[in-house]
Design a protein around this motif. Structure first.
Motif, PDB file in Angstrom:
ATOM      1  N   THR A  41       0.819  -1.219   0.000  1.00 36.58           N
ATOM      2  CA  THR A  41       0.000   0.000   0.000  1.00 36.58           C
ATOM      3  C   THR A  41       0.855   1.273   0.000  1.00 36.58           C
ATOM      4  N   VAL A  52      -9.578  -2.603   8.177  1.00 34.75           N
ATOM      5  CA  VAL A  52     -10.432  -3.767   7.916  1.00 34.75           C
ATOM      6  C   VAL A  52      -9.588  -4.927   7.389  1.00 34.75           C
ATOM      7  N   VAL A  53      -8.599  -4.602   6.553  1.00 28.87           N
ATOM      8  CA  VAL A  53      -7.773  -5.599   5.888  1.00 28.87           C
ATOM      9  C   VAL A  53      -6.842  -6.312   6.860  1.00 28.87           C
ATOM     10  N   ILE A  58     -10.762   7.364   4.478  1.00 25.89           N
ATOM     11  CA  ILE A  58     -11.280   6.191   3.774  1.00 25.89           C
ATOM     12  C   ILE A  58     -10.179   5.146   3.619  1.00 25.89           C
ATOM     13  N   ASP A  76      -9.413   3.596   7.033  1.00 33.71           N
ATOM     14  CA  ASP A  76     -10.483   2.672   7.414  1.00 33.71           C
ATOM     15  C   ASP A  76     -10.391   1.361   6.641  1.00 33.71           C
ATOM     16  N   SER A  77     -10.074   1.458   5.360  1.00 37.67           N
ATOM     17  CA  SER A  77      -9.975   0.227   4.551  1.00 37.67           C
ATOM     18  C   SER A  77      -8.764  -0.606   4.983  1.00 37.67           C
TER      19      SER A  77
END
Length: 133
Positions: free
Chosen positions: A63, A131-132, A124, A127-128
């Motif tokens: 990322t 979750v991952v 955003i 947050d993603s």
């Protein structure tokens, strides 16, 4: 790092204090509109700094590129506000004041939109990534 953040925040607060020559301008509703936009978005500078810290703390090679893009967007929004504040000088000539303030109202609204957009996009992403995990 925490001390630098506090110092940067204090610098922002003091940078926004009124200059004596601007006190006269307070009687202008247009000036008040410009400053209302500024005053609403200015506290979000600390949000920008927090999000940048949080993004920088993520160590996921997959990322990295998207994180760097969000940090750059946050930096650009931060710089836009700092530049706007540094350049904001109401002309002494009252005939030029309304035109200048209308232009600055548009400019600070664009800065506000840029700041909120970069904050929203960074959040955003964060947050993603949470979750991952």
């Amino acid at each position: 790092m925490k001390i630098l953040s506090v110092l940067a925040f204090l610098l922002l607060i003091f940078a926004c204090k009124e200059k004596p020559t601007e006190v006269v301008k307070k009687n202008s509703p247009l000036y008040d509109e410009v400053m209302a936009i500024h005053d609403k978005v200015m506290p979000e500078m600390s949000t920008i700094h927090s999000l940048k810290r949080e993004l920088k703390s993520i160590e996921k090679p997959e990322t990295r590129d998207v994180i760097i893009k969000k940090i750059i967007a946050l930096d650009n929004a931060d710089e836009a506000m700092m530049s706007w504040m540094a350049d904001f000088k109401v002309p002494e000539d009252h005939e030029k004041e309304a035109e200048y303030l209308n232009k600055e109202k548009e400019a600070i609204q664009m800065v506000s939109d840029q700041m909120y957009s970069s904050i929203r996009q960074a959040q955003i992403l964060l947050d993603s990534l949470k979750v991952v995990k």
